[in-house]
Design a protein around this motif. Structure first.
Motif, PDB file in Angstrom:
ATOM      1  N   TYR A  24      23.627 -35.854  13.608  1.00 21.28           N
ATOM      2  CA  TYR A  24      24.783 -36.748  13.542  1.00 21.28           C
ATOM      3  C   TYR A  24      24.673 -37.594  12.277  1.00 21.28           C
ATOM      4  N   LEU A  26      25.451 -40.754  10.507  1.00 20.86           N
ATOM      5  CA  LEU A  26      25.837 -42.129  10.796  1.00 20.86           C
ATOM      6  C   LEU A  26      25.865 -42.919   9.499  1.00 20.86           C
ATOM      7  N   ALA A  30      29.830 -47.437   9.426  1.00 24.67           N
ATOM      8  CA  ALA A  30      30.603 -46.865  10.535  1.00 24.67           C
ATOM      9  C   ALA A  30      30.485 -47.755  11.772  1.00 24.67           C
ATOM     10  N   SER A  31      31.603 -47.968  12.445  1.00 26.37           N
ATOM     11  CA  SER A  31      31.625 -48.792  13.653  1.00 26.37           C
ATOM     12  C   SER A  31      30.917 -48.078  14.794  1.00 26.37           C
ATOM     13  N   ASP A  34      33.725 -48.359  17.795  1.00 29.61           N
ATOM     14  CA  ASP A  34      34.918 -47.519  17.619  1.00 29.61           C
ATOM     15  C   ASP A  34      34.596 -46.035  17.631  1.00 29.61           C
ATOM     16  N   ASN A  35      33.389 -45.678  17.220  1.00 25.60           N
ATOM     17  CA  ASN A  35      32.975 -44.277  17.201  1.00 25.60           C
ATOM     18  C   ASN A  35      32.274 -43.863  18.497  1.00 25.60           C
ATOM     19  N   ASP A  36      32.385 -44.702  19.510  1.00 18.95           N
ATOM     20  CA  ASP A  36      31.827 -44.428  20.843  1.00 18.95           C
ATOM     21  C   ASP A  36      30.323 -44.122  20.815  1.00 18.95           C
ATOM     22  N   SER A  70      27.893 -52.289  13.110  1.00 18.75           N
ATOM     23  CA  SER A  70      27.485 -51.200  12.220  1.00 18.75           C
ATOM     24  C   SER A  70      26.047 -51.430  11.790  1.00 18.75           C
TER      25      SER A  70
END
Length: 84
Positions: A24, A26, A30-31, A34-36, A70
């Motif tokens: 992944y 990251l 990145a939130s 919001d990005n679960d 983040s």
């Protein structure tokens, strides 16, 4: 120092929220919400990790997305608190 914080933080996120998925990507800004990647329970886990790993106690007023949403924001918050 902030690179060490970032590495430990990323390791924690991968292990606890991404279940070891090192593939992944990251991004630092990145939130996490919001990005679960992290939910409300995850926030509590993160707060405990920050306290244990970096010796930074968080007041209720500190538990806001501006500080915890983040990797970059968390590193900035922890670095500022350690400098104070």
């Amino acid at each position: 120092m902030s690179d060490t914080i970032k590495i430990r933080l990323r390791d924690f996120i991968v292990e606890n929220f991404l279940f070891g998925d090192t593939d992944y990507v990251l991004e630092d800004d990145a939130s996490l919400i919001d990005n679960d990647i992290m939910d409300s329970t995850g926030v509590l886990e993160l707060i405990a990790f920050i306290d244990e790993a970096f010796g930074v106690k968080m007041a209720d007023a500190d538990i806001v997305p501006a500080n915890l949403d983040s990797v970059a924001k968390i590193v900035s918050f922890v670095t500022a608190r350690q400098a104070a």
